[in-house]
Design a protein around this motif. Structure first.
Motif, PDB file in Angstrom:
ATOM      1  N   HIS A 110       0.921  -1.394   0.169  1.00 22.23           N
ATOM      2  CA  HIS A 110      -0.355   0.129  -0.199  1.00 22.23           C
ATOM      3  C   HIS A 110       1.397   0.773   0.128  1.00 22.23           C
ATOM      4  O   HIS A 110       0.538   2.159  -0.841  1.00 22.23           O
ATOM      5  N   LYS A 111       1.674   1.162   0.636  1.00 19.63           N
ATOM      6  CA  LYS A 111       2.646   2.621   1.290  1.00 19.63           C
ATOM      7  C   LYS A 111       3.705   2.471  -0.281  1.00 19.63           C
ATOM      8  O   LYS A 111       3.746   3.762  -0.613  1.00 19.63           O
ATOM      9  N   ARG A 112       3.708   1.381  -0.906  1.00 14.30           N
ATOM     10  CA  ARG A 112       4.976   1.579  -1.958  1.00 14.30           C
ATOM     11  C   ARG A 112       3.557   2.086  -3.152  1.00 14.30           C
ATOM     12  O   ARG A 112       4.965   2.896  -3.894  1.00 14.30           O
ATOM     13  N   ILE A 113       3.137   1.837  -3.227  1.00 17.97           N
ATOM     14  CA  ILE A 113       1.836   2.288  -4.573  1.00 17.97           C
ATOM     15  C   ILE A 113       1.503   3.412  -4.560  1.00 17.97           C
ATOM     16  O   ILE A 113       1.843   4.415  -5.627  1.00 17.97           O
ATOM     17  N   ALA A 114       1.322   3.684  -3.357  1.00 17.47           N
ATOM     18  CA  ALA A 114       1.142   5.203  -3.259  1.00 17.47           C
ATOM     19  C   ALA A 114       2.104   6.053  -3.490  1.00 17.47           C
ATOM     20  O   ALA A 114       1.700   7.409  -4.668  1.00 17.47           O
ATOM     21  N   MET A 115       3.101   5.806  -3.321  1.00 12.11           N
ATOM     22  CA  MET A 115       4.650   6.603  -3.901  1.00 12.11           C
ATOM     23  C   MET A 115       4.537   6.383  -5.574  1.00 12.11           C
ATOM     24  O   MET A 115       5.229   7.072  -6.236  1.00 12.11           O
ATOM     25  N   TRP A 116       4.900   5.111  -5.981  1.00 14.93           N
ATOM     26  CA  TRP A 116       4.559   5.381  -7.283  1.00 14.93           C
ATOM     27  C   TRP A 116       4.173   5.897  -8.423  1.00 14.93           C
ATOM     28  O   TRP A 116       4.969   5.437  -9.129  1.00 14.93           O
ATOM     29  N   ARG A 117       2.715   5.833  -7.598  1.00 11.85           N
ATOM     30  CA  ARG A 117       1.899   6.137  -8.278  1.00 11.85           C
ATOM     31  C   ARG A 117       1.723   7.590  -8.177  1.00 11.85           C
ATOM     32  O   ARG A 117       1.711   8.127  -9.742  1.00 11.85           O
ATOM     33  N   GLN A 118       2.032   8.429  -7.483  1.00 14.30           N
ATOM     34  CA  GLN A 118       2.677   9.508  -7.827  1.00 14.30           C
ATOM     35  C   GLN A 118       3.612   9.783  -8.914  1.00 14.30           C
ATOM     36  O   GLN A 118       3.612  11.431  -8.890  1.00 14.30           O
ATOM     37  N   VAL A 119       4.815   9.556  -8.648  1.00 15.06           N
ATOM     38  CA  VAL A 119       6.134   9.579  -9.649  1.00 15.06           C
ATOM     39  C   VAL A 119       5.328   8.876 -10.898  1.00 15.06           C
ATOM     40  O   VAL A 119       5.986   9.438 -12.261  1.00 15.06           O
ATOM     41  N   ALA A 120       4.542   8.241 -11.102  1.00 10.34           N
ATOM     42  CA  ALA A 120       4.165   7.061 -12.269  1.00 10.34           C
ATOM     43  C   ALA A 120       3.151   6.697 -12.931  1.00 10.34           C
ATOM     44  O   ALA A 120       3.366   5.905 -13.700  1.00 10.34           O
ATOM     45  N   ASP A 141       0.366   5.378 -14.202  1.00 12.99           N
ATOM     46  CA  ASP A 141      -0.462   4.094 -13.945  1.00 12.99           C
ATOM     47  C   ASP A 141       0.374   2.839 -14.622  1.00 12.99           C
ATOM     48  O   ASP A 141      -0.166   2.132 -15.270  1.00 12.99           O
ATOM     49  N   LYS A 142       1.969   3.543 -14.179  1.00  6.78           N
ATOM     50  CA  LYS A 142       3.035   2.440 -14.976  1.00  6.78           C
ATOM     51  C   LYS A 142       2.366   0.636 -13.950  1.00  6.78           C
ATOM     52  O   LYS A 142       2.373   1.418 -13.457  1.00  6.78           O
ATOM     53  N   PRO A 143       3.021  -0.367 -14.574  1.00  4.44           N
ATOM     54  CA  PRO A 143       2.828  -1.247 -13.703  1.00  4.44           C
ATOM     55  C   PRO A 143       3.695  -1.255 -12.153  1.00  4.44           C
ATOM     56  O   PRO A 143       5.166  -1.225 -12.871  1.00  4.44           O
ATOM     57  N   TYR A 144       3.124  -2.029 -11.544  1.00  3.43           N
ATOM     58  CA  TYR A 144       3.385  -1.948 -10.229  1.00  3.43           C
ATOM     59  C   TYR A 144       3.605  -3.771 -10.532  1.00  3.43           C
ATOM     60  O   TYR A 144       2.727  -4.430 -10.186  1.00  3.43           O
ATOM     61  N   ILE A 145       4.441  -4.770 -10.047  1.00  3.01           N
ATOM     62  CA  ILE A 145       5.017  -6.041 -10.240  1.00  3.01           C
ATOM     63  C   ILE A 145       5.717  -6.588  -8.723  1.00  3.01           C
ATOM     64  O   ILE A 145       6.705  -5.561  -7.839  1.00  3.01           O
ATOM     65  N   THR A 146       5.162  -7.395  -7.732  1.00  2.00           N
ATOM     66  CA  THR A 146       6.251  -7.910  -6.818  1.00  2.00           C
ATOM     67  C   THR A 146       6.064  -9.438  -6.715  1.00  2.00           C
ATOM     68  O   THR A 146       5.931 -10.340  -7.980  1.00  2.00           O
ATOM     69  N   PHE A 147       6.638 -10.128  -5.665  1.00  2.00           N
ATOM     70  CA  PHE A 147       7.186 -11.381  -5.366  1.00  2.00           C
ATOM     71  C   PHE A 147       7.084 -12.139  -4.492  1.00  2.00           C
ATOM     72  O   PHE A 147       6.752 -10.750  -3.552  1.00  2.00           O
ATOM     73  N   ILE A 148       6.526 -12.616  -4.610  1.00  2.00           N
ATOM     74  CA  ILE A 148       6.046 -13.626  -3.184  1.00  2.00           C
ATOM     75  C   ILE A 148       6.203 -15.233  -3.199  1.00  2.00           C
ATOM     76  O   ILE A 148       6.829 -16.024  -3.936  1.00  2.00           O
TER      77      ILE A 148
END
Length: 308
Positions: free
Chosen positions: A220-230, A232-239
Motif C-alpha cells: 500500500h505504501k509503495r504503490i502510493a509512492m509509485w502512483r505519485q511519480v509514475a 498508471d505504470k505497472p507495479y509488480i511484486t513477488f511472493i
C-alpha cells in the motif's frame, strides 16, 4: 502503459507468474538432496528445469522471471537459476510459447551496454516479442572489484546504460554501423527497487516497477509512492510461497512470503490486486511438496480466479 504489459496483465488488469528456479531446494527435502549432492546452499537442482518451465508455460502462468546473479556469493547464499540470464532466456524462448519472459533484474553496471542491448534484442526476436527487461544497479559489493568497477559509482553507470537501451542506441552509431537484430518492438524497461536513483527519476524513465516482496501493508505504501511519480505504470511484486495440499490451510507468514492453502493464497492475491498490484510472481523454492504438483494445483485452483 507500455503495450506489452497489456499482454502480461490481461484484460482483468492482474496476473500471476513464476520466478525461477523451479526447484524446492529451500525445503526440508530439498536441503537433504542438496547436501547429498554436495551443492552449496542456494544452488538449486536444475535437472528438471526445462520440463517444469514447459509445464508452467502450458498451465497458463503469464510470465517466467529470471534473475541476474553473475557470481555465487556464499554470504548471500543464492545462485538464482544458475545459468547466465540472457543465455537462459534464449533457451526458454525456444521451449515456451505463451508466457512473457522477464528479467528481475539485469545488473546493468556490470555489463557492457551495447552487448546488453544486443542480448536483449536477440532474446526479444527469438521469443517473438515476449521479453520484459527488468534492470537493477546491483547489491553485491564483492562483484564490482572482480569486474574492475567502482561500486560507489554504479548509479551514474546505470543511468547511462538506461539511456542507451531506452533509445535502442539510436544516434550513437556512425558511418553506416548498425545494431542487429532489432527488437520485435520497443523493449519495456522495469526497475528493481530504485537502483540508486530518486523515485522521480525512476517514475519518469522506467515503464514499470519490480518491487521487493512484502505484506499488503508494505505494498500500500509503495504503490502510493509509485502512483505519485509514475501514474498508471505497472507495479509488480513477488511472493515466496509454500503451498499446502489442504486448500483450507491457514496463512502463516515468513520472511518474503507465506505458507498457506489455495484459499488463503487467493485471498492474499485479491488483497494485493485491490491495493494496486498488477502482477505477482510466485517463488517456489520453499515448497515442501513437489514443484510440479504445486504448479498443477496453482493452475487448477488459483489461476482461474484471476486469469480470464
Amino acid at each position: 502503459m507500455h503495450p506489452r504489459f497489456q499482454r502480461l496483465i490481461g484484460t482483468g488488469g492482474f496476473s500471476i507468474g513464476l520466478e525461477l528456479p523451479l526447484d524446492n531446494d529451500w525445503s526440508t527435502a530439498g536441503q537433504q538432496l542438496r547436501e547429498k549432492q554436495g551443492r552449496p546452499f542456494g544452488v538449486p537442482d536444475m535437472h528438471r528445469h526445462g520440463e517444469l518451465a514447459r509445464q508452467a508455460d502450458e498451465s497458463g502462468f503469464s510470465a517466467l522471471w529470471v534473475r541476474d546473479v553473475p557470481l555465487y556469493d556464499p554470504s548471500f547464499g543464492d545462485a538464482a537459476q544458475v545459468f547466465e540470464v540472457f543465455a537462459y532466456l534464449g533457451y526458454l524462448a525456444g521451449i515456451t510459447r505463451n508466457a512473457m519472459l522477464g528479467t528481475a533484474a539485469v545488473v546493468l553496471p556490470l555489463r557492457r551496454p551495447w552487448l546488453t542491448l544486443k542480448s536483449a534484442n536477440s532474446v526479444d526476436q527469438l521469443s517473438d516479442g515476449r521479453l520484459l527487461l527488468g534492470v537493477a544497479s546491483g547489491d553485491r559489493p564483492m562483484e564490482y572489484p572482480l569486474f574492475g568497477l567502482d561500486f560507489a559509482g554504479r548509479s551514474e553507470v546505470f543511468r547511462r546504460a538506461v539511456e542507451l537501451i531506452r533509445h535502442n542506441g539510436e544516434g550513437s552509431l556512425h558511418n553506416g554501423a548498425q545494431l542487429v537484430p532489432q527488437p520485435h518492438s520497443a523493449l519495456p524497461l522495469l526497475v528493481a527497487g530504485l537502483a540508486q536513483q530518486t523515485p522521480e527519476w525512476v517514475g519518469q524513465h522506467m515503464d514499470g516497477w519490480l518491487s521487493y516482496p512484502g505484506t499488503p501493508e508494505d505494498h500500500h505504501k509503495r504503490i502510493a509512492m509509485w502512483r505519485q511519480v509514475a501514474g498508471d505504470k505497472p507495479y509488480i511484486t513477488f511472493i515466496h510461497l509454500d503451498l499446502e495440499a489442504d486448500p483450507e490451510a491457514p496463512l502463516r507468514r515468513f520472511h518474503f512470503g507465506m505458507q498457506t492453502g489455495a484459499r488463503g493464497l487467493i485471498a492474499e492475491l485479491q488483497t494485493l490486486r485491490d491495493a494496486g498490484v498488477q502482477h505477482v510472481a510466485l517463488h517456489l523454492r520453499r515448497s515442501q511438496r513437489d514443484v510440479s504438483t504445486v504448479i498443477e494445483d496453482l493452475s487448477t485452483q488459483v489461476l482461474p480466479h484471476f486469469h480470464s
